[in-house]
Design a protein around this motif. Structure first.
Motif, PDB file in Angstrom:
ATOM      1  N   GLY A  58       0.683  -1.134  -0.138  1.00  0.00           N
ATOM      2  CA  GLY A  58      -0.087  -0.063   0.079  1.00  0.00           C
ATOM      3  C   GLY A  58       0.891   1.267   0.095  1.00  0.00           C
ATOM      4  O   GLY A  58       2.047   1.105   0.029  1.00  0.00           O
ATOM      5  N   ALA A  59       0.080   2.487  -0.225  1.00  0.00           N
ATOM      6  CA  ALA A  59       0.963   3.555  -0.145  1.00  0.00           C
ATOM      7  C   ALA A  59       1.429   4.253   1.292  1.00  0.00           C
ATOM      8  O   ALA A  59       0.745   4.025   2.207  1.00  0.00           O
ATOM      9  CB  ALA A  59      -0.038   4.620  -0.855  1.00  0.00           C
ATOM     10  N   LEU A  60       2.453   4.536   1.316  1.00  0.00           N
ATOM     11  CA  LEU A  60       3.190   5.283   2.373  1.00  0.00           C
ATOM     12  C   LEU A  60       3.656   6.657   1.846  1.00  0.00           C
ATOM     13  O   LEU A  60       4.795   6.761   1.471  1.00  0.00           O
ATOM     14  CB  LEU A  60       4.318   4.405   3.150  1.00  0.00           C
ATOM     15  CG  LEU A  60       4.914   4.918   4.582  1.00  0.00           C
ATOM     16  CD1 LEU A  60       5.411   3.895   5.195  1.00  0.00           C
ATOM     17  CD2 LEU A  60       5.527   6.392   4.525  1.00  0.00           C
ATOM     18  N   PRO A  61       2.437   7.706   1.612  1.00  0.00           N
ATOM     19  CA  PRO A  61       3.029   9.283   1.097  1.00  0.00           C
ATOM     20  C   PRO A  61       3.750   9.786   2.150  1.00  0.00           C
ATOM     21  O   PRO A  61       3.279   9.852   3.423  1.00  0.00           O
ATOM     22  CB  PRO A  61       1.737   9.470   0.673  1.00  0.00           C
ATOM     23  CG  PRO A  61       0.609   8.887   1.503  1.00  0.00           C
ATOM     24  CD  PRO A  61       1.328   7.547   2.035  1.00  0.00           C
ATOM     25  N   THR A  62       4.500  10.670   1.835  1.00  0.00           N
ATOM     26  CA  THR A  62       5.281  11.808   2.534  1.00  0.00           C
ATOM     27  C   THR A  62       5.286  13.087   1.871  1.00  0.00           C
ATOM     28  O   THR A  62       5.192  13.110   0.495  1.00  0.00           O
ATOM     29  CB  THR A  62       6.545  11.527   3.174  1.00  0.00           C
ATOM     30  OG1 THR A  62       7.479  11.491   1.826  1.00  0.00           O
ATOM     31  CG2 THR A  62       6.688  10.382   4.043  1.00  0.00           C
ATOM     32  N   LYS A 105       5.739   7.451  11.063  1.00  0.00           N
ATOM     33  CA  LYS A 105       5.328   6.924  12.275  1.00  0.00           C
ATOM     34  C   LYS A 105       3.861   6.889  12.531  1.00  0.00           C
ATOM     35  O   LYS A 105       3.223   5.842  12.908  1.00  0.00           O
ATOM     36  CB  LYS A 105       5.989   7.467  13.455  1.00  0.00           C
ATOM     37  CG  LYS A 105       5.818   6.774  14.982  1.00  0.00           C
ATOM     38  CD  LYS A 105       6.621   7.688  15.999  1.00  0.00           C
ATOM     39  CE  LYS A 105       6.525   6.793  17.424  1.00  0.00           C
ATOM     40  NZ  LYS A 105       5.134   6.490  17.598  1.00  0.00           N
ATOM     41  N   ALA A 106       3.272   8.089  12.104  1.00  0.00           N
ATOM     42  CA  ALA A 106       1.964   8.254  12.444  1.00  0.00           C
ATOM     43  C   ALA A 106       0.975   7.443  11.469  1.00  0.00           C
ATOM     44  O   ALA A 106      -0.069   6.770  11.826  1.00  0.00           O
ATOM     45  CB  ALA A 106       1.482   9.904  12.160  1.00  0.00           C
ATOM     46  N   ILE A 107       1.602   7.218  10.274  1.00  0.00           N
ATOM     47  CA  ILE A 107       1.052   6.150   9.302  1.00  0.00           C
ATOM     48  C   ILE A 107       1.247   4.544  10.032  1.00  0.00           C
ATOM     49  O   ILE A 107       0.146   4.046   9.845  1.00  0.00           O
ATOM     50  CB  ILE A 107       1.620   6.169   7.843  1.00  0.00           C
ATOM     51  CG1 ILE A 107       1.466   7.594   7.309  1.00  0.00           C
ATOM     52  CG2 ILE A 107       1.091   5.022   7.063  1.00  0.00           C
ATOM     53  CD1 ILE A 107       1.962   7.862   6.096  1.00  0.00           C
ATOM     54  N   GLY A 167      -1.729   1.868   5.484  1.00  0.00           N
ATOM     55  CA  GLY A 167      -1.497   1.559   4.080  1.00  0.00           C
ATOM     56  C   GLY A 167      -2.832   1.078   3.609  1.00  0.00           C
ATOM     57  O   GLY A 167      -2.734   0.814   2.153  1.00  0.00           O
ATOM     58  N   LEU A 168      -3.867   0.944   4.118  1.00  0.00           N
ATOM     59  CA  LEU A 168      -5.125   0.484   3.653  1.00  0.00           C
ATOM     60  C   LEU A 168      -5.912   1.577   2.975  1.00  0.00           C
ATOM     61  O   LEU A 168      -7.087   1.000   2.041  1.00  0.00           O
ATOM     62  CB  LEU A 168      -5.911  -0.386   4.465  1.00  0.00           C
ATOM     63  CG  LEU A 168      -5.066  -1.684   5.059  1.00  0.00           C
ATOM     64  CD1 LEU A 168      -6.175  -2.298   6.113  1.00  0.00           C
ATOM     65  CD2 LEU A 168      -5.138  -2.653   3.875  1.00  0.00           C
ATOM     66  N   GLU A 169      -5.722   2.701   3.214  1.00  0.00           N
ATOM     67  CA  GLU A 169      -6.483   3.871   2.701  1.00  0.00           C
ATOM     68  C   GLU A 169      -6.560   3.873   1.108  1.00  0.00           C
ATOM     69  O   GLU A 169      -5.645   3.569   0.565  1.00  0.00           O
ATOM     70  CB  GLU A 169      -6.094   5.195   3.030  1.00  0.00           C
ATOM     71  CG  GLU A 169      -6.312   5.685   4.571  1.00  0.00           C
ATOM     72  CD  GLU A 169      -6.109   6.863   4.675  1.00  0.00           C
ATOM     73  OE1 GLU A 169      -5.453   7.625   4.042  1.00  0.00           O
ATOM     74  OE2 GLU A 169      -6.510   7.280   5.995  1.00  0.00           O
ATOM     75  N   GLY A 170      -7.750   3.761   0.530  1.00  0.00           N
ATOM     76  CA  GLY A 170      -7.783   4.013  -0.931  1.00  0.00           C
ATOM     77  C   GLY A 170      -7.858   2.319  -1.647  1.00  0.00           C
ATOM     78  O   GLY A 170      -8.126   2.204  -2.612  1.00  0.00           O
ATOM     79  N   MET A 171      -7.137   1.380  -0.795  1.00  0.00           N
ATOM     80  CA  MET A 171      -7.139   0.239  -1.411  1.00  0.00           C
ATOM     81  C   MET A 171      -8.326  -0.481  -1.688  1.00  0.00           C
ATOM     82  O   MET A 171      -8.508  -1.274  -2.855  1.00  0.00           O
ATOM     83  CB  MET A 171      -6.460  -0.904  -0.616  1.00  0.00           C
ATOM     84  CG  MET A 171      -4.930  -0.478  -0.178  1.00  0.00           C
ATOM     85  SD  MET A 171      -4.017  -0.232  -1.659  1.00  0.00           S
ATOM     86  CE  MET A 171      -4.018  -1.890  -2.527  1.00  0.00           C
ATOM     87  N   PRO A 172      -9.500  -0.498  -0.823  1.00  0.00           N
ATOM     88  CA  PRO A 172     -10.809  -0.976  -1.447  1.00  0.00           C
ATOM     89  C   PRO A 172     -11.309  -0.510  -2.509  1.00  0.00           C
ATOM     90  O   PRO A 172     -12.120  -1.068  -3.305  1.00  0.00           O
ATOM     91  CB  PRO A 172     -11.666  -0.703  -0.157  1.00  0.00           C
ATOM     92  CG  PRO A 172     -10.783  -0.625   1.036  1.00  0.00           C
ATOM     93  CD  PRO A 172      -9.654   0.192   0.595  1.00  0.00           C
TER      94      PRO A 172
END
Length: 427
Positions: free
Chosen positions: A281-285, A307-309, A316-321
């Motif tokens: 999944g995405a880990l955006p900064t 760290k917050a993510i 990492g699950l946001e947007g995946m569904p």
């Protein structure tokens, strides 16, 4: 006579196939050994792994409505293993094979090249991104090494266990409530988009650009990071920001974004997928106002974001569904525009595969003295830095289709990134 069997493609397979116009869907590993590797043993070890999972000896077929795997039982040795003898530097010669791509139609989805020099041997492993992400690519490479050592010690690799269970990406939601699932129906990608400033417009040709940060430097870096409870990945991301900001036509005070990835297997039962798969999944900064007053302050900002993510139970699950739902329910011809829109929104990327220790890569007690991991070969304007630590040193790598002039600028970026990492020990 060989025959073929049909297996339905998984959601992750489809999503990777849909971005084939943006990258070559191939993951690569290059590892150098200061001695001779037993080619017959390596060939059998590679075949052991390829034989172990149906999709590793299968072609990927897609049409307007759906996609599936055509499993082959008649593949040949050249499909999964080749030896190259060279009088040149073995590592330089290996780059040629590392830049090759595995095609959907190919009969195997894992291929090993053994490049033999006068004193050194280099193993190049290519694995299709249609089957696995970097995490499971690393896992499969480790299984080739394990099979090699078992054959060397016991005469057989029958004891090597390779996961071959359910590959369904939906297993990441097994422990997610319906309420949380609905919360995930939003796009996590920042609207800030950072593209690499390629100096030319031509497509160019395949390039592999790399820089190695030596072991002694990395020892000092890791020691300092441990004191501050900051990860190497945070340092690499921050260094990437500084290197990117130094590129032509870039302003250190402009908004910037770098997209990293996070392993979603943490959400599966047992914290691993049942079979080899794509589960990232995405880990955006982001740096909305650009670089901060100092490298240390910027590093602290990035470390706080990651760290917050990671501390979020839904990391990492946001947007995946959204992506998984579309891939599950829409025909392939309607998925292509969606995939293009999503991929086009990505900023430059950084994927850190972590550490591949000597005991993970040792062949009969012979440890590697250099190695790299390269993600899929991007096409402009895409660009991704891949990182891995092998034998104590860390190699940064970019695999991209570009011109020689573009590659020169990419080389400068990696060298500046490595310089920022090294300078961290001076703080």
């Amino acid at each position: 006579m060989g025959y073929s069997r049909i297996k339905k493609a998984d959601i992750g397979d489809k999503l990777q196939y849909l971005v084939r116009d943006f990258n070559d869907n191939t993951i690569r590993f290059v590892v150098r050994y200061p001695g001779r590797v037993a080619s017959d043993i390596l060939r059998v070890a590679t075949k052991t792994v390829v034989d172990s999972v149906d999709i590793l000896h299968a072609s990927f077929v897609a049409n307007d409505s759906d996609a599936y795997w055509e499993v082959h039982d008649d593949y040949e040795e050249k499909d999964y293993f080749q030896i190259i003898e060279t009088k040149e530097d073995a590592l330089e010669a290996a780059d040629t094979y590392a830049l090759m791509s595995l095609q959907p139609k190919d009969k195997t989805k894992l291929r090993c090249y053994l490049v033999r020099g006068n004193k050194e041997n280099v193993i190049v492993i290519l694995i299709s991104h249609l089957c696995v992400d970097g995490i499971d690519g690393k896992y499969l490479f480790g299984k080739v090494i394990e099979a090699y050592n078992d054959i060397l010690e016991k005469g057989t690799a029958k004891g090597v266990a390779i996961k071959d269970g359910k590959r369904d990406a939906m297993q990441i939601y097994d422990n997610i409530s319906k309420k949380d699932y609905r919360f995930l129906m939003k796009n996590p990608i920042s609207k800030i988009k950072s593209e690499f400033p390629y100096p030319t417009k031509e497509a160019g040709k395949p390039h592999l650009v790399k820089v190695n940060i030596p072991t002694e430097t990395m020892k000092k870096v890791i020691g300092r990071l441990d004191l501050k409870e900051i990860t190497l990945n945070d340092l690499l991301i921050t260094s990437c920001y500084y290197a990117y900001a130094s590129m032509p036509n870039k302003n250190p005070g402009e908004p910037m974004s770098i997209l990293s990835m996070i392993d979603l297997r943490r959400h599966c039962t047992g914290r691993d997928s049942e079979g080899i798969s794509n589960m990232t999944g995405a880990l955006p900064t982001t740096l909305p106002i650009g670089l901060r007053e100092s490298f240390g302050i910027t590093l602290d900002k990035i470390a706080a974001q990651t760290k917050a993510i990671k501390d979020n139970p839904l990391a990492g699950l946001e947007g995946m569904p959204i992506l998984h739902g579309a891939a599950k329910n829409l025909p392939m011809k309607l998925l292509l525009p969606l995939a293009s829109k999503v991929y086009d929104s990505f900023s430059i990327g950084l994927t850190n595969l972590g550490n591949m220790a000597n005991d993970f890569l040792s062949l009969g007690g012979m440890n590697p003295d250099f190695g790299l991991f390269g993600g899929p070969m991007n096409k402009k304007p895409g660009m991704q830095v891949s990182a891995v630590s092998i034998g104590g040193s860390c190699t940064l790598c970019i695999v991209v289709e570009c011109t020689d002039s573009d590659a020169e600028i990419l080389q400068i970026m990696l060298e500046r990134m490595a310089g920022e990492v090294g300078s961290y020990t001076l703080f």
